[in-house]
Design a protein around this motif. Structure first.
Motif, mmCIF file in Angstrom:
data_model
loop_
_atom_site.group_PDB
_atom_site.id
_atom_site.type_symbol
_atom_site.label_atom_id
_atom_site.label_comp_id
_atom_site.label_asym_id
_atom_site.label_seq_id
_atom_site.Cartn_x
_atom_site.Cartn_y
_atom_site.Cartn_z
ATOM 1 N N VAL A 180 0.816 -1.222 0.000
ATOM 2 C CA VAL A 180 0.000 0.000 0.000
ATOM 3 C C VAL A 180 0.849 1.272 0.000
ATOM 4 O O VAL A 180 0.398 2.327 -0.429
ATOM 5 C CB VAL A 180 -0.983 0.017 1.198
ATOM 6 C CG1 VAL A 180 -1.954 -1.151 1.103
ATOM 7 C CG2 VAL A 180 -0.247 0.000 2.531
ATOM 8 N N LEU A 181 2.103 1.160 0.476
ATOM 9 C CA LEU A 181 2.974 2.328 0.468
ATOM 10 C C LEU A 181 3.677 2.499 -0.875
ATOM 11 O O LEU A 181 4.078 3.605 -1.233
ATOM 12 C CB LEU A 181 4.034 2.223 1.571
ATOM 13 C CG LEU A 181 3.574 2.406 3.016
ATOM 14 C CD1 LEU A 181 4.763 2.237 3.962
ATOM 15 C CD2 LEU A 181 2.919 3.767 3.228
ATOM 16 N N THR A 182 3.881 1.398 -1.597
ATOM 17 C CA THR A 182 4.639 1.435 -2.839
ATOM 18 C C THR A 182 3.864 0.724 -3.944
ATOM 19 O O THR A 182 2.742 0.252 -3.745
ATOM 20 C CB THR A 182 6.007 0.738 -2.661
ATOM 21 O OG1 THR A 182 5.816 -0.686 -2.598
ATOM 22 C CG2 THR A 182 6.692 1.195 -1.386
ATOM 23 N N SER A 183 4.497 0.628 -5.097
ATOM 24 C CA SER A 183 3.900 -0.098 -6.228
ATOM 25 C C SER A 183 4.354 -1.550 -6.272
ATOM 26 O O SER A 183 4.067 -2.264 -7.240
ATOM 27 C CB SER A 183 4.278 0.588 -7.548
ATOM 28 O OG SER A 183 3.762 1.900 -7.600
ATOM 29 N N GLY A 201 10.529 -1.666 -2.409
ATOM 30 C CA GLY A 201 9.538 -0.766 -2.981
ATOM 31 C C GLY A 201 9.968 0.672 -2.799
ATOM 32 O O GLY A 201 10.674 1.014 -1.846
ATOM 33 N N ILE A 202 9.568 1.525 -3.734
ATOM 34 C CA ILE A 202 9.891 2.951 -3.664
ATOM 35 C C ILE A 202 8.657 3.714 -3.202
ATOM 36 O O ILE A 202 7.597 3.640 -3.834
ATOM 37 C CB ILE A 202 10.356 3.475 -5.033
ATOM 38 C CG1 ILE A 202 11.626 2.730 -5.474
ATOM 39 C CG2 ILE A 202 10.623 4.976 -4.970
ATOM 40 C CD1 ILE A 202 12.099 3.100 -6.859
ATOM 41 N N VAL A 203 8.788 4.413 -2.094
ATOM 42 C CA VAL A 203 7.685 5.188 -1.528
ATOM 43 C C VAL A 203 7.707 6.586 -2.136
ATOM 44 O O VAL A 203 8.693 7.322 -1.980
ATOM 45 C CB VAL A 203 7.800 5.282 0.003
ATOM 46 C CG1 VAL A 203 6.642 6.107 0.573
ATOM 47 C CG2 VAL A 203 7.817 3.883 0.623
ATOM 48 N N ALA A 204 6.652 6.945 -2.836
ATOM 49 C CA ALA A 204 6.552 8.293 -3.416
ATOM 50 C C ALA A 204 6.139 9.269 -2.326
ATOM 51 O O ALA A 204 5.138 9.056 -1.634
ATOM 52 C CB ALA A 204 5.545 8.301 -4.558
ATOM 53 N N ASP A 207 6.494 16.474 -3.378
ATOM 54 C CA ASP A 207 7.417 17.213 -4.248
ATOM 55 C C ASP A 207 8.331 16.277 -5.035
ATOM 56 O O ASP A 207 9.531 16.534 -5.211
ATOM 57 C CB ASP A 207 8.266 18.200 -3.431
ATOM 58 C CG ASP A 207 7.408 19.222 -2.690
ATOM 59 O OD1 ASP A 207 6.373 19.629 -3.248
ATOM 60 O OD2 ASP A 207 7.777 19.587 -1.555
ATOM 61 N N PHE A 208 7.772 15.158 -5.482
ATOM 62 C CA PHE A 208 8.475 14.188 -6.328
ATOM 63 C C PHE A 208 9.692 13.572 -5.637
ATOM 64 O O PHE A 208 10.616 13.101 -6.304
ATOM 65 C CB PHE A 208 8.909 14.840 -7.652
ATOM 66 C CG PHE A 208 7.771 15.453 -8.417
ATOM 67 C CD1 PHE A 208 6.888 14.660 -9.126
ATOM 68 C CD2 PHE A 208 7.576 16.830 -8.407
ATOM 69 C CE1 PHE A 208 5.837 15.224 -9.826
ATOM 70 C CE2 PHE A 208 6.530 17.401 -9.104
ATOM 71 C CZ PHE A 208 5.653 16.592 -9.823
ATOM 72 N N GLN A 209 9.694 13.568 -4.333
ATOM 73 C CA GLN A 209 10.766 12.923 -3.589
ATOM 74 C C GLN A 209 10.347 11.491 -3.251
ATOM 75 O O GLN A 209 9.172 11.139 -3.312
ATOM 76 C CB GLN A 209 11.077 13.709 -2.313
ATOM 77 C CG GLN A 209 11.527 15.137 -2.599
ATOM 78 C CD GLN A 209 11.735 15.940 -1.339
ATOM 79 O OE1 GLN A 209 12.852 16.205 -0.950
ATOM 80 N NE2 GLN A 209 10.663 16.349 -0.696
ATOM 81 N N SER A 210 11.319 10.679 -2.891
ATOM 82 C CA SER A 210 11.011 9.271 -2.624
ATOM 83 C C SER A 210 12.065 8.661 -1.715
ATOM 84 O O SER A 210 13.147 9.225 -1.524
ATOM 85 C CB SER A 210 10.938 8.483 -3.937
ATOM 86 O OG SER A 210 12.192 8.488 -4.597
ATOM 87 N N PHE A 211 11.747 7.505 -1.165
ATOM 88 C CA PHE A 211 12.720 6.708 -0.422
ATOM 89 C C PHE A 211 12.381 5.239 -0.617
ATOM 90 O O PHE A 211 11.279 4.881 -1.056
ATOM 91 C CB PHE A 211 12.766 7.091 1.064
ATOM 92 C CG PHE A 211 11.461 6.991 1.796
ATOM 93 C CD1 PHE A 211 11.078 5.825 2.437
ATOM 94 C CD2 PHE A 211 10.603 8.093 1.867
ATOM 95 C CE1 PHE A 211 9.885 5.741 3.132
ATOM 96 C CE2 PHE A 211 9.404 8.022 2.553
ATOM 97 C CZ PHE A 211 9.035 6.841 3.193
ATOM 98 N N VAL A 212 13.360 4.373 -0.326
ATOM 99 C CA VAL A 212 13.230 2.941 -0.600
ATOM 100 C C VAL A 212 13.000 2.196 0.706
ATOM 101 O O VAL A 212 13.651 2.451 1.724
ATOM 102 C CB VAL A 212 14.487 2.399 -1.300
ATOM 103 C CG1 VAL A 212 14.344 0.900 -1.575
ATOM 104 C CG2 VAL A 212 14.740 3.161 -2.595
#
Length: 332
Positions: A180-183, A201-204, A207-212
């Motif tokens: 649910v947090l990532t794709s 998974g990459i969490v969006a 401001d188009f930032q993300s973390f893994v």
């Protein structure tokens, strides 16, 4: 990526090339006494490891167990030169640890994209007879042979590079939270050890930032000694800067379960206790406000210096607050 395609441990045999030998050919020309020629030798090929941020697994090396570089060419006649041995380049994902199979010693780690390290150095080529001439011996009839290459068995271990590592008992809801947090599309089912391989998974974020975020198979008591499946994958959270402990709200004793998890991490690697930690109580859609307030009073006592949150992955409760808190911990 399917579970069968995720490979984080391979053993390979590597061999660098042998150096070319020097030439003993002599120079012959009208009106000139025969003399030694400068014959060029060439070194054997090297075996390199190169970091590639586009790779997430060692699957491409699963069936490439023997990797050999080319041999260097010998010096030739008529001023011809040999050729360098062909180098072999092995691309690996970031976070790959290289160990000597015999001693289990860590040789080096690949952690940056494009980082290039020599795994096996090619043998040096031998000098030709020209290098051994003297005032009393202008036509030496000997040259150096090339040096042998290096042969070795090595182990490649992958420690995934993620910002946040999910830690919890089997069936705690880690895979559901990741989905649910990532794709990411991890396997989800209502039985223990549904997850058999780490999932990323990459969490969006704003401001188009993300973390893994990384989900590993569930840990049970005794995992550090080899029980269950978690001990195979504990190394995958060694590089995480933040550990997220996921504990279901219907657990008999939340603090006791947390202590077991922390103890297993400590036994595996005490340095893990230096990481930022956060406790997340999952499946909180089962609670009403009165029960949640009662539980909060107890958790305030149990987790005085550790932040905690109530969430429900299924009901999408508390997820925005969770992402905000994780981002704050990662960037403080």
């Amino acid at each position: 990526m399917t579970e069968g395609n995720f490979v984080d441990y391979v053993k390979i045999y590597v061999s660098s090339g042998k150096g070319g030998k020097g030439s003993t050919h002599l120079h012959r020309e009208k009106f000139i006494e025969k003399a030694s020629r400068r014959r060029r030798w060439r070194s054997g090929g090297h075996v390199y490891l190169v970091g590639n941020k586009g790779l997430w697994t060692l699957f491409h090396l699963k069936f490439a167990r023997h990797i050999k570089a080319g041999h260097g060419g010998d010096g030739g006649s008529d001023r011809s030169t040999g050729h360098d041995g062909e180098d072999k380049i092995i691309e690996v994902p970031l976070g790959t640890v290289v160990r000597d199979k015999e001693t289990n010693e860590i040789l080096f780690e690949i952690t940056e994209d494009g980082e290039k390290r020599v795994l096996a150095q090619g043998g040096k080529g031998g000098l030709g007879n020209w290098h051994f001439r003297s005032s009393t011996n202008q036509t030496p009839r000997y040259a150096q042979p090339g040096l042998l290459g290096v042969e070795m068995d090595v182990i490649l271990e992958l420690k995934v590079l993620a910002d946040v590592g999910l830690v919890g008992f089997p069936n705690a809801g880690k895979s559901t939270l990741l989905s649910v947090l990532t794709s990411a599309k991890p396997k989800i089912a209502d039985y223990p050890f549904t997850t058999l391989k780490p999932n990323l998974g990459i969490v969006a974020y704003r401001d188009f930032q993300s973390f893994v975020i990384a989900d590993i198979p569930g840990i049970i008591e005794g995992a550090a000694e080899g029980k269950g499946l978690g001990h195979y994958f504990l190394r995958h959270i060694e590089r995480n800067s933040t550990l997220l402990f996921l504990i279901p709200v219907d657990t008999a004793d939340i603090k006791a379960e947390y202590d077991i998890l922390v103890n297993e991490l400590s036994k595996y690697n005490p340095e893990m206790l230096d990481k930022e930690r956060m406790v997340v109580i999952s499946k909180c859609d089962m609670l009403d406000e009165e029960l949640k307030a009662e539980l909060k009073t107890q958790l305030d006592k149990d987790f005085k210096n550790i932040p905690y949150l109530f969430i429900s992955s299924v009901a999408q409760q508390g997820l925005t607050e969770l992402k905000d808190k994780l981002w704050q911990m990662l960037n403080q």
